[in-house]
Design a protein around this motif. Structure first.
Motif: not given
Length: 199
Positions: A162-163, A165-166, A169-170, A183
């Motif tokens: 998750r980290t 991915k986030a 994305k940024k 996703e």
């Protein structure tokens, strides 16, 4: 032409290089995963000096391996870090030397083909049949170590961190917001348009 690159996120800088610099690294055949890579048979009437030249080209030619599909579970397992990685959708310029891999046999060289460079590329467009699930397409580098691409999409694996991915994305939204961020979902689990359902 839309093609796909499966990537682990373990070497995050390599992923960023593709996205930010819009390029794919091209390697020589000895870095590939098939130990039979680059094998061939030849007609007896091909001169020895041409065979020697072919072998030199074969050692120095660089290419990038891509897949025609983004939804093959085996590719996600083997090259997408067990679905913990991503797939990067790219468009390759039509003028690039793009060749679909032929599976199940070795290249056979005939004297009628005069170009030694072309023979070498032909040899490097064949793989053993058990690799067929890769649906591989090879893009040969004209010069240098990279092939320019347009990054169009990033598909996040089902088990991606998750980290990571986030953060990714940024970075995408800040550097190239036109890239589609997708996703993973169960409806994407197809192989050659044949659906596979989870129990």
């Amino acid at each position: 032409m839309q093609l796909y690159k499966f990537r682990s996120l373990d070497n995050f800088q390599f992923v960023l290089d593709i996205i930010v610099n819009k390029r794919l690294y091209a390697a020589t055949f000895d870095a590939m995963n098939d130990p039979m890579e680059g094998f061939y048979t030849a007609d007896d009437d091909i001169p020895d000096e041409l065979i020697k030249s072919l072998q030199e080209h074969r050692k120095t030619l660089k290419f990038c391996s891509l897949s025609k599909y983004s939804n093959n579970p085996l590719m996600w397992a083997h090259y997408g870090s067990g679905s913990r990685g991503i797939v990067i959708g790219v468009e390759v310029k039509e003028e690039e030397d793009i060749r679909e891999v032929i599976y199940g046999s070795h290249s056979h060289l005939m004297a009628s083909n005069p170009s030694t460079l072309e023979r070498a590329k032909n040899v490097l467009s064949f793989k053993a049949g058990f690799w067929q699930y890769e649906d591989e397409v090879r893009v040969f580098a004209d010069k240098g170590n990279y092939i320019s691409v347009k990054v169009t999409e990033i598909i996040f694996g089902e088990r991606v961190d998750r980290t990571q991915k986030a953060l990714l994305k940024k970075i995408v939204k800040a550097t190239n917001p036109s890239i589609k961020l997708t996703e993973w979902n169960d409806e994407m689990l197809y192989v050659h348009s044949e659906p596979v359902f989870k129990v």
